[in-house]
Write a protein that holds these residues in place. Structure first.
Motif, PDB file in Angstrom:
ATOM      1  N   THR A 132       0.833  -1.192   0.000  1.00  0.00           N
ATOM      2  CA  THR A 132       0.000   0.000   0.000  1.00  0.00           C
ATOM      3  C   THR A 132       0.871   1.248   0.000  1.00  0.00           C
ATOM      4  O   THR A 132       1.993   1.233   0.516  1.00  0.00           O
ATOM      5  CB  THR A 132      -0.943   0.018   1.230  1.00  0.00           C
ATOM      6  N   VAL A 133       0.346   2.297  -0.619  1.00  0.00           N
ATOM      7  CA  VAL A 133       0.955   3.622  -0.524  1.00  0.00           C
ATOM      8  C   VAL A 133       0.087   4.416   0.444  1.00  0.00           C
ATOM      9  O   VAL A 133      -1.051   4.753   0.125  1.00  0.00           O
ATOM     10  CB  VAL A 133       1.015   4.328  -1.889  1.00  0.00           C
ATOM     11  N   THR A 134       0.602   4.668   1.625  1.00  0.00           N
ATOM     12  CA  THR A 134      -0.211   5.306   2.648  1.00  0.00           C
ATOM     13  C   THR A 134      -0.456   6.777   2.317  1.00  0.00           C
ATOM     14  O   THR A 134       0.263   7.378   1.514  1.00  0.00           O
ATOM     15  CB  THR A 134       0.462   5.205   4.025  1.00  0.00           C
ATOM     16  N   ALA A 135      -1.462   7.345   2.978  1.00  0.00           N
ATOM     17  CA  ALA A 135      -1.793   8.750   2.732  1.00  0.00           C
ATOM     18  C   ALA A 135      -0.644   9.675   3.088  1.00  0.00           C
ATOM     19  O   ALA A 135      -0.489  10.746   2.499  1.00  0.00           O
ATOM     20  CB  ALA A 135      -3.041   9.122   3.529  1.00  0.00           C
ATOM     21  N   ASP A 136       0.201   9.245   4.051  1.00  0.00           N
ATOM     22  CA  ASP A 136       1.327  10.099   4.438  1.00  0.00           C
ATOM     23  C   ASP A 136       2.585   9.823   3.629  1.00  0.00           C
ATOM     24  O   ASP A 136       3.644  10.348   3.932  1.00  0.00           O
ATOM     25  CB  ASP A 136       1.615   9.984   5.932  1.00  0.00           C
ATOM     26  N   GLY A 137       2.477   8.976   2.580  1.00  0.00           N
ATOM     27  CA  GLY A 137       3.585   8.840   1.648  1.00  0.00           C
ATOM     28  C   GLY A 137       4.603   7.773   1.961  1.00  0.00           C
ATOM     29  O   GLY A 137       5.773   7.903   1.600  1.00  0.00           O
ATOM     30  N   ARG A 186      12.855   0.927 -13.425  1.00  0.00           N
ATOM     31  CA  ARG A 186      12.874   1.309 -12.020  1.00  0.00           C
ATOM     32  C   ARG A 186      11.489   1.754 -11.573  1.00  0.00           C
ATOM     33  O   ARG A 186      10.657   2.156 -12.382  1.00  0.00           O
ATOM     34  CB  ARG A 186      13.875   2.449 -11.781  1.00  0.00           C
ATOM     35  N   ALA A 187      11.249   1.660 -10.265  1.00  0.00           N
ATOM     36  CA  ALA A 187      10.022   2.170  -9.668  1.00  0.00           C
ATOM     37  C   ALA A 187      10.393   3.345  -8.767  1.00  0.00           C
ATOM     38  O   ALA A 187      11.406   3.302  -8.066  1.00  0.00           O
ATOM     39  CB  ALA A 187       9.316   1.083  -8.869  1.00  0.00           C
ATOM     40  N   TYR A 188       9.566   4.391  -8.788  1.00  0.00           N
ATOM     41  CA  TYR A 188       9.830   5.610  -8.032  1.00  0.00           C
ATOM     42  C   TYR A 188       8.630   5.969  -7.166  1.00  0.00           C
ATOM     43  O   TYR A 188       7.475   5.792  -7.576  1.00  0.00           O
ATOM     44  CB  TYR A 188      10.093   6.794  -8.974  1.00  0.00           C
ATOM     45  N   LEU A 189       8.912   6.504  -5.984  1.00  0.00           N
ATOM     46  CA  LEU A 189       7.890   7.141  -5.172  1.00  0.00           C
ATOM     47  C   LEU A 189       8.012   8.629  -5.433  1.00  0.00           C
ATOM     48  O   LEU A 189       9.044   9.245  -5.122  1.00  0.00           O
ATOM     49  CB  LEU A 189       8.094   6.821  -3.689  1.00  0.00           C
ATOM     50  N   VAL A 190       6.973   9.214  -6.020  1.00  0.00           N
ATOM     51  CA  VAL A 190       7.037  10.586  -6.517  1.00  0.00           C
ATOM     52  C   VAL A 190       6.058  11.456  -5.735  1.00  0.00           C
ATOM     53  O   VAL A 190       4.879  11.118  -5.591  1.00  0.00           O
ATOM     54  CB  VAL A 190       6.687  10.634  -8.022  1.00  0.00           C
ATOM     55  N   GLY A 191       6.548  12.590  -5.221  1.00  0.00           N
ATOM     56  CA  GLY A 191       5.709  13.518  -4.479  1.00  0.00           C
ATOM     57  C   GLY A 191       4.836  14.361  -5.377  1.00  0.00           C
ATOM     58  O   GLY A 191       4.919  14.304  -6.608  1.00  0.00           O
ATOM     59  N   ARG A 192       3.979  15.179  -4.759  1.00  0.00           N
ATOM     60  CA  ARG A 192       3.064  16.033  -5.520  1.00  0.00           C
ATOM     61  C   ARG A 192       3.823  17.003  -6.421  1.00  0.00           C
ATOM     62  O   ARG A 192       3.323  17.415  -7.480  1.00  0.00           O
ATOM     63  CB  ARG A 192       2.178  16.832  -4.567  1.00  0.00           C
ATOM     64  N   ASP A 193       5.050  17.385  -5.990  1.00  0.00           N
ATOM     65  CA  ASP A 193       5.827  18.341  -6.777  1.00  0.00           C
ATOM     66  C   ASP A 193       6.601  17.695  -7.914  1.00  0.00           C
ATOM     67  O   ASP A 193       7.314  18.369  -8.650  1.00  0.00           O
ATOM     68  CB  ASP A 193       6.798  19.103  -5.868  1.00  0.00           C
ATOM     69  N   GLY A 194       6.448  16.382  -8.072  1.00  0.00           N
ATOM     70  CA  GLY A 194       7.122  15.679  -9.160  1.00  0.00           C
ATOM     71  C   GLY A 194       8.495  15.162  -8.827  1.00  0.00           C
ATOM     72  O   GLY A 194       9.103  14.469  -9.645  1.00  0.00           O
ATOM     73  N   THR A 241       9.361   1.802   2.833  1.00  0.00           N
ATOM     74  CA  THR A 241      10.392   2.706   2.320  1.00  0.00           C
ATOM     75  C   THR A 241      10.842   3.691   3.392  1.00  0.00           C
ATOM     76  O   THR A 241      11.869   4.349   3.241  1.00  0.00           O
ATOM     77  CB  THR A 241       9.871   3.496   1.110  1.00  0.00           C
ATOM     78  N   GLY A 242      10.056   3.837   4.460  1.00  0.00           N
ATOM     79  CA  GLY A 242      10.417   4.758   5.525  1.00  0.00           C
ATOM     80  C   GLY A 242      10.275   6.219   5.135  1.00  0.00           C
ATOM     81  O   GLY A 242      10.880   7.089   5.751  1.00  0.00           O
ATOM     82  N   THR A 243       9.462   6.489   4.118  1.00  0.00           N
ATOM     83  CA  THR A 243       9.293   7.858   3.646  1.00  0.00           C
ATOM     84  C   THR A 243       8.027   8.477   4.244  1.00  0.00           C
ATOM     85  O   THR A 243       7.143   7.774   4.719  1.00  0.00           O
ATOM     86  CB  THR A 243       9.189   7.879   2.114  1.00  0.00           C
ATOM     87  N   ALA A 244       7.940   9.788   4.191  1.00  0.00           N
ATOM     88  CA  ALA A 244       6.767  10.517   4.687  1.00  0.00           C
ATOM     89  C   ALA A 244       6.545  11.716   3.787  1.00  0.00           C
ATOM     90  O   ALA A 244       6.990  12.823   4.077  1.00  0.00           O
ATOM     91  CB  ALA A 244       6.965  10.936   6.137  1.00  0.00           C
ATOM     92  N   VAL A 245       5.879  11.496   2.654  1.00  0.00           N
ATOM     93  CA  VAL A 245       5.632  12.543   1.663  1.00  0.00           C
ATOM     94  C   VAL A 245       4.151  12.495   1.309  1.00  0.00           C
ATOM     95  O   VAL A 245       3.751  11.773   0.386  1.00  0.00           O
ATOM     96  CB  VAL A 245       6.501  12.338   0.403  1.00  0.00           C
ATOM     97  N   PRO A 246       3.307  13.211   2.059  1.00  0.00           N
ATOM     98  CA  PRO A 246       1.859  13.143   1.809  1.00  0.00           C
ATOM     99  C   PRO A 246       1.515  13.381   0.345  1.00  0.00           C
ATOM    100  O   PRO A 246       2.043  14.304  -0.295  1.00  0.00           O
ATOM    101  CB  PRO A 246       1.305  14.261   2.699  1.00  0.00           C
ATOM    102  N   GLY A 247       0.642  12.525  -0.171  1.00  0.00           N
ATOM    103  CA  GLY A 247       0.214  12.654  -1.560  1.00  0.00           C
ATOM    104  C   GLY A 247       1.103  11.973  -2.563  1.00  0.00           C
ATOM    105  O   GLY A 247       0.855  12.073  -3.776  1.00  0.00           O
TER     106      GLY A 247
END
Length: 612
Positions: A216-221, A252-260, A236-242
């Motif tokens: 799952t990709v949680t709401a807090d990123g 490759r697979a990327y976790l991308v924030g709202r700002d790209g 992934t230990g990340t915290a990037v909402p959205g």
């Protein structure tokens, strides 16, 4: 004609007229109830969605046993839960306000707030209804025959992008998303695996979780692999909402924030390379990294060294750094900058620069260095009761002519220089890291055979001078995690003389997290029969910074000083070192000065963000 009694009929009594009006109103109300669709969220019965009915955000249907629930989530995903676990969903998260609609034509659809269809069963059965049954979701036609059923294979006809998992999205066991060209696939296996694969095979895998786990990709990123009992097996230990998880065509697979901006990614796939440099036998299959912690499992068959009382063949790992920590150069650029800041009254800056300068502990040797200069440095370290740590960096075609270009024009000049500086280290009990990136670039620049011969000469010369020698082995990110990539690096190390050295170094001047590099090192150590290794922790405190085209290696912003250098005392990972000279720019990227120049502002940031 004005309203009034019909002239041919006698006037009705008032109570009779009221009865007629009441009857007409009752008939009209009954007709409206029968012909209008049920209000969203209140279909009748409570286990079915009738023709024309809809469920809105937060609404749900329940099977007769109340154990199975069909619900429209606030984020737009429609989930079927059984026993508290999601067993099926539409995969339409990321569309807040979406509704689930049973079309009169027979299609069950998820419709966005703006009217776009996000998902559809595509069924054609006028008057159909969708029923929630224990563990099942089915669409039945007017005759009660099944025309569609939910399965655990994922969405039916999802029209949203299939290359990503949006914020709040799920990947259930057996589900996957693919890159735009369909060749790269991110999959959650029924057995609890979470893998990225391409036509070339396995590109990346998370540590395995219990069978039945979902991602799952949680709401807090944060990307999480969640076991059936709800515990988080990996994240992934990340915290990037959205943030959203995206699979790219290049593997490759990327976790991308709202700002790209990418905040996490899988490692780069190994580049295509020439045939292996040598054909020495290596263990097969690849040992597991947790087994590499067992010294017996790593023993070189021809290495009798072992602690007292140890079993025959057991390898004893040691380093001179256990007795004498790395020597810190009091004249380093960071130390000079700290003194200048203090003289200018910038006490806060001076304190941060002192923090960095206190562990600047590796001196890089280039063509201008001589035996006399090296001997003076080693003597200063000896006087301080410390170990001199040096980096030989002068091989021909250094850095393939890129930011750190240089080195000697010919192999002959290089080997003569090695002999000279090695003589300056005789008896100094030094640690020497040999030629960062030389093996990484083995097939990319210069003459391969000449480079391997030069590296073997360098190892032999420094070992003969009494030094503890580590050949550079790149990093898990720059070379790759696949079994083939690891075997390739192990073969390169062996061809370059690692069996004569103490071992190898990883993460030099890179930003990969220590735990990742230690795992990479343990794999290589196992393949090499138990070679020791050191990890460069000079600036990996915040890990790497991922970008759309891969990990950023040149002055990435937001990084931090890593673990302070010194012996670790356990296993083949014998020490952490600050191999990269903290504060020196990687190049003119991100506003930095030319490569090798000291950059005060970047150094301040590294020190300020360190967690110690």
């Amino acid at each position: 004609m004005p309203p009034g009694p019909h002239p041919s009929r006698p006037p009705r009594q008032p109570h009779a007229r009221l009865a007629v009006v009441a009857l007409a109103a009752a008939v009209l109300l009954a007709t409206l109830v029968l012909t209008l669709p049920s209000p969203a969220g209140t279909p009748a019965p409570a286990d079915a969605l009738g023709s024309g009915d809809a469920l809105g955000p937060g609404d749900a249907l329940h099977a007769a046993d109340r154990d199975t629930e069909l619900a429209v989530q606030p984020d737009g995903d429609v989930t079927l839960r059984s026993g508290g676990r999601v067993v099926w969903h539409t995969g339409t998260a990321g569309h807040a306000g979406a509704r689930l609609v049973q079309r009169p034509e027979g299609r069950l659809e998820v419709v966005a707030a703006d009217g776009d269809v996000l998902w559809s069963t595509g069924t054609d059965a006028p008057g159909a209804r969708t029923v929630v049954e224990p563990g099942l979701l089915r669409t039945l036609d007017g005759a009660g025959e099944q025309v569609w059923a939910a399965t655990t294979d994922g969405p039916a006809l999802r029209t949203a992008p299939a290359d990503r998992v949006p914020t709040g999205g799920l990947l259930l066991p057996g589900e996957s998303v693919t890159s735009g060209d369909g060749r790269v696939r991110l999959t959650v296996g029924e057995d609890g695996t979470f893998t990225l694969t391409s036509a070339d095979g396995l590109a990346w895998a998370a540590p395995p979780a219990p069978a039945g786990a979902h991602a799952t990709v949680t709401a807090d990123g944060d990307v999480r692999l969640v076991a059936p009992d709800g515990t988080v097996a990996w994240s992934t230990g990340t915290a990037v909402p959205g943030a959203r998880l995206v699979v790219k065509d290049h593997g490759r697979a990327y976790l991308v924030g709202r700002d790209g901006d990418a905040v996490w990614s899988t490692p780069s796939p190994p580049a295509e390379r020439a045939p292996t440099v040598v054909g020495l036998p290596l263990p097969d299959p690849l040992p597991r990294p947790d087994g590499a912690d067992d010294p017996g499992a790593l023993a070189r068959p021809d290495d009798p060294a072992r602690p007292d009382g140890a079993a025959p063949g057991e390898r004893a790992f040691s380093t001179v750094l256990s007795a004498a920590p790395p020597y810190v150069d009091p004249s380093s650029a960071a130390a000079r900058a700290a003194r200048d800041a203090r003289a200018e009254g910038r006490d806060e800056d001076a304190a941060l620069l002192d923090k960095a300068a206190a562990h600047v502990s590796a001196r890089w040797l280039g063509p201008a260095d001589t035996a006399a200069g090296v001997r003076a440095y080693a003597d200063a370290a000896r006087a301080a009761g410390r170990t001199p740590v040096l980096v030989a960096y002068a091989i021909p075609d250094r850095d393939c002519g890129s930011h750190s270009a240089g080195g000697f024009p010919t192999t002959g000049e290089y080997t003569a220089w090695v002999d000279d500086v090695a003589a300056g280290l005789a008896g100094a009990d030094a640690v020497v890291v040999v030629e960062p990136d030389a093996l990484l670039h083995l097939e990319r620049c210069g003459d391969r055979d000449a480079r391997l011969a030069a590296l073997r000469h360098s190892v032999d010369a420094f070992v003969d001078a009494g030094a503890e020698v580590y050949l550079d082995a790149a990093s898990s990110n720059s070379f790759g995690w696949s079994a083939d990539a690891l075997r390739d690096m192990a073969l390169r190390l062996r061809a370059a003389g690692v069996d004569r050295a103490a071992g190898f170094a990883v993460n030099t001047a890179n930003f990969q997290r220590t735990e990742h590099e230690a795992a990479y090192g343990r794999y290589l150590s196992a393949l090499l029969g138990g070679a020791a290794f050191v990890v460069d922790t000079s600036r990996n405190g915040n890990g790497p910074l991922a970008g759309e085209d891969g990990t950023q290696w040149c002055n990435p912003p937001g990084r931090a000083l890593g673990t302070r250098p010194g012996a670790t005392g356990t296993g083949p990972h014998v020490a952490n070192l600050w191999v990269k000279t903290v504060g020196l720019s990687d190049g003119t990227c991100h506003g930095g000065p030319p490569a090798g120049r000291f950059w005060v502002e970047y150094t301040l940031g590294l020190a300020e963000r360190a967690d110690w």
